[in-house]
Design a protein around this motif. Structure first.
Motif, PDB file in Angstrom:
ATOM      1  N   GLY A 126      -8.806   6.757  -7.186  1.00 35.95           N
ATOM      2  CA  GLY A 126      -7.368   5.656  -7.440  1.00 35.95           C
ATOM      3  C   GLY A 126      -6.663   6.614  -7.144  1.00 35.95           C
ATOM      4  O   GLY A 126      -5.606   5.299  -6.253  1.00 35.95           O
ATOM      5  N   VAL A 127      -6.074   8.200  -6.788  1.00 36.75           N
ATOM      6  CA  VAL A 127      -5.219   9.241  -6.143  1.00 36.75           C
ATOM      7  C   VAL A 127      -5.117   8.817  -4.929  1.00 36.75           C
ATOM      8  O   VAL A 127      -4.260   8.155  -3.498  1.00 36.75           O
ATOM      9  CB  VAL A 127      -4.886   9.992  -6.232  1.00 36.75           C
ATOM     10  N   PRO A 128      -6.178   8.693  -4.263  1.00 33.13           N
ATOM     11  CA  PRO A 128      -6.648   8.434  -2.355  1.00 33.13           C
ATOM     12  C   PRO A 128      -5.984   7.012  -2.491  1.00 33.13           C
ATOM     13  O   PRO A 128      -5.374   6.527  -0.874  1.00 33.13           O
ATOM     14  CB  PRO A 128      -7.833   8.965  -2.294  1.00 33.13           C
ATOM     15  N   GLN A 129      -6.518   5.855  -2.799  1.00 31.31           N
ATOM     16  CA  GLN A 129      -6.101   4.661  -2.292  1.00 31.31           C
ATOM     17  C   GLN A 129      -4.898   4.340  -2.793  1.00 31.31           C
ATOM     18  O   GLN A 129      -4.671   3.723  -2.033  1.00 31.31           O
ATOM     19  CB  GLN A 129      -7.141   3.629  -3.276  1.00 31.31           C
ATOM     20  N   ALA A 130      -3.812   5.377  -2.945  1.00 25.82           N
ATOM     21  CA  ALA A 130      -2.952   4.530  -3.950  1.00 25.82           C
ATOM     22  C   ALA A 130      -1.863   5.776  -2.454  1.00 25.82           C
ATOM     23  O   ALA A 130      -1.119   5.180  -2.334  1.00 25.82           O
ATOM     24  CB  ALA A 130      -2.108   5.292  -6.045  1.00 25.82           C
ATOM     25  N   ARG A 131      -2.147   6.817  -2.441  1.00 26.50           N
ATOM     26  CA  ARG A 131      -1.421   7.322  -1.315  1.00 26.50           C
ATOM     27  C   ARG A 131      -1.818   7.160  -0.183  1.00 26.50           C
ATOM     28  O   ARG A 131      -1.051   6.534   0.204  1.00 26.50           O
ATOM     29  CB  ARG A 131      -2.074   8.894  -0.806  1.00 26.50           C
ATOM     30  N   ALA A 132      -3.560   6.292   0.192  1.00 29.13           N
ATOM     31  CA  ALA A 132      -3.873   5.771   1.006  1.00 29.13           C
ATOM     32  C   ALA A 132      -2.372   3.925   1.453  1.00 29.13           C
ATOM     33  O   ALA A 132      -1.469   3.397   2.339  1.00 29.13           O
ATOM     34  CB  ALA A 132      -5.285   4.884   1.593  1.00 29.13           C
ATOM     35  N   ALA A 133      -2.309   3.437   0.247  1.00 29.00           N
ATOM     36  CA  ALA A 133      -1.870   2.227  -0.179  1.00 29.00           C
ATOM     37  C   ALA A 133       0.015   2.130   0.690  1.00 29.00           C
ATOM     38  O   ALA A 133       0.734   1.683   1.687  1.00 29.00           O
ATOM     39  CB  ALA A 133      -2.202   1.639  -1.289  1.00 29.00           C
ATOM     40  N   LEU A 134       0.734   3.766   0.001  1.00 29.16           N
ATOM     41  CA  LEU A 134       1.846   3.767  -0.182  1.00 29.16           C
ATOM     42  C   LEU A 134       1.819   4.430   1.622  1.00 29.16           C
ATOM     43  O   LEU A 134       3.118   3.983   2.092  1.00 29.16           O
ATOM     44  CB  LEU A 134       1.891   5.428  -0.501  1.00 29.16           C
ATOM     45  N   GLU A 135       1.249   5.123   2.823  1.00 27.28           N
ATOM     46  CA  GLU A 135       1.286   5.235   3.526  1.00 27.28           C
ATOM     47  C   GLU A 135       0.768   4.054   4.736  1.00 27.28           C
ATOM     48  O   GLU A 135       2.391   3.672   5.662  1.00 27.28           O
ATOM     49  CB  GLU A 135      -0.047   6.360   4.016  1.00 27.28           C
TER      50      GLU A 135
ATOM     51  N   GLU B 103       6.077   5.072  -7.346  1.00 28.65           N
ATOM     52  CA  GLU B 103       5.748   5.564  -9.118  1.00 28.65           C
ATOM     53  C   GLU B 103       4.257   5.029 -10.074  1.00 28.65           C
ATOM     54  O   GLU B 103       3.635   6.078 -10.007  1.00 28.65           O
ATOM     55  CB  GLU B 103       7.120   4.219  -9.648  1.00 28.65           C
ATOM     56  N   GLN B 104       3.839   4.931  -9.174  1.00 28.78           N
ATOM     57  CA  GLN B 104       2.049   3.780  -9.101  1.00 28.78           C
ATOM     58  C   GLN B 104       1.576   5.377  -9.041  1.00 28.78           C
ATOM     59  O   GLN B 104       0.663   5.399  -9.902  1.00 28.78           O
ATOM     60  CB  GLN B 104       2.018   2.859  -8.241  1.00 28.78           C
ATOM     61  N   LEU B 105       1.495   6.125  -7.899  1.00 24.80           N
ATOM     62  CA  LEU B 105       0.844   6.357  -7.447  1.00 24.80           C
ATOM     63  C   LEU B 105       1.116   8.313  -7.949  1.00 24.80           C
ATOM     64  O   LEU B 105       0.570   8.910  -8.835  1.00 24.80           O
ATOM     65  CB  LEU B 105       1.075   7.522  -5.999  1.00 24.80           C
ATOM     66  N   GLN B 106       2.415   8.356  -8.902  1.00 23.91           N
ATOM     67  CA  GLN B 106       3.087   9.774  -9.324  1.00 23.91           C
ATOM     68  C   GLN B 106       2.544   9.346 -10.910  1.00 23.91           C
ATOM     69  O   GLN B 106       2.341  10.564 -11.510  1.00 23.91           O
ATOM     70  CB  GLN B 106       4.457   9.622  -9.923  1.00 23.91           C
TER      71      GLN B 106
ATOM     72  N   LYS C 115       0.099  12.374 -12.883  1.00 26.24           N
ATOM     73  CA  LYS C 115       0.486  13.021 -14.107  1.00 26.24           C
ATOM     74  C   LYS C 115      -0.995  11.846 -15.083  1.00 26.24           C
ATOM     75  O   LYS C 115      -1.146  13.276 -15.660  1.00 26.24           O
ATOM     76  CB  LYS C 115       1.344  12.125 -14.700  1.00 26.24           C
ATOM     77  N   GLU C 116      -1.393  11.374 -14.670  1.00 23.98           N
ATOM     78  CA  GLU C 116      -2.770  10.985 -15.886  1.00 23.98           C
ATOM     79  C   GLU C 116      -4.044  11.749 -15.476  1.00 23.98           C
ATOM     80  O   GLU C 116      -4.366  12.356 -16.366  1.00 23.98           O
ATOM     81  CB  GLU C 116      -3.026   9.314 -15.075  1.00 23.98           C
ATOM     82  N   LEU C 117      -4.173  12.347 -14.029  1.00 28.46           N
ATOM     83  CA  LEU C 117      -4.828  13.226 -13.288  1.00 28.46           C
ATOM     84  C   LEU C 117      -4.690  14.312 -14.195  1.00 28.46           C
ATOM     85  O   LEU C 117      -5.918  14.629 -14.358  1.00 28.46           O
ATOM     86  CB  LEU C 117      -4.992  12.783 -12.329  1.00 28.46           C
ATOM     87  N   GLY C 118      -3.431  14.937 -14.180  1.00 32.42           N
ATOM     88  CA  GLY C 118      -3.283  16.236 -14.515  1.00 32.42           C
ATOM     89  C   GLY C 118      -3.435  16.713 -15.635  1.00 32.42           C
ATOM     90  O   GLY C 118      -3.833  17.203 -16.159  1.00 32.42           O
TER      91      GLY C 118
END
Length: 160
Positions: free
Chosen positions: A86-95, A148-151, A155-158
């Motif tokens: 989830g988080v790695p894919q969201a970071r990759a999509a943003l980059e 916002e999606q990445l954050q 937040k959910e992971l935290g």
């Protein structure tokens, strides 16, 4: 004869509804050994009345608590998904989106006027600037959306 059959049937039916009970005699012998039997004790002893532990159907057990989960329950699965995908894919999509926006902006900046006349070239430059501004606004909006999606995922992971 029929009334007698009815009486027997009524007695059998009444006995069928009664809870079974057994008399068990606990006998102590002369040597001190204890034995159990259904006949009365010849010496000293006591009578124990035994009944079934439960009468009727077995009670329904309550379902396990919804808050308890096993080692690989839903929260573990969600946390694992967020960490690995989830988080790695969201970071990759943003980059990736930021690289695409930068490439579009650079391509528009490098494009020169295609028309030969001075008036047409000026008009093309104005159109190019307007199109570039629209693309930049769209890129910024999408970048903000992806952030916002990445954050939210972080937040959910935290929280897990």
């Amino acid at each position: 004869m029929k009334p007698l059959i009815r009486r027997y049937a009524a007695c059998a039916l009444a006995l069928g509804f009664l809870a079974p009970a057994w008399a068990i005699n606990k006998c102590t012998g002369a040597d001190g050994k204890v034995s159990f039997q259904d006949a009365p004790c010849p010496g000293r002893g006591e009578t124990i009345e035994a009944r079934p532990a439960m009468q009727g159907a077995t009670p329904i057990q309550a379902p396990p608590s919804a808050t308890k989960e096993g080692a690989f329950g839903a929260s573990w699965q969600r946390k694992n998904y967020l960490q690995t995908q989830g988080v790695p894919q969201a970071r990759a999509a943003l980059e990736r989106h930021q690289r695409e926006c930068a490439a579009q902006t650079e391509a528009v900046a490098q494009a020169g006027p295609l028309r030969r006349s001075a008036l047409a070239g000026t008009q093309f430059a104005q159109e190019r600037e307007a199109t570039g501004a629209e693309r930049k606004t769209a890129c910024e909006a999408r970048t903000q959306e992806l952030r916002e999606q990445l954050q939210a995922l972080e937040k959910e992971l935290g929280a897990l």
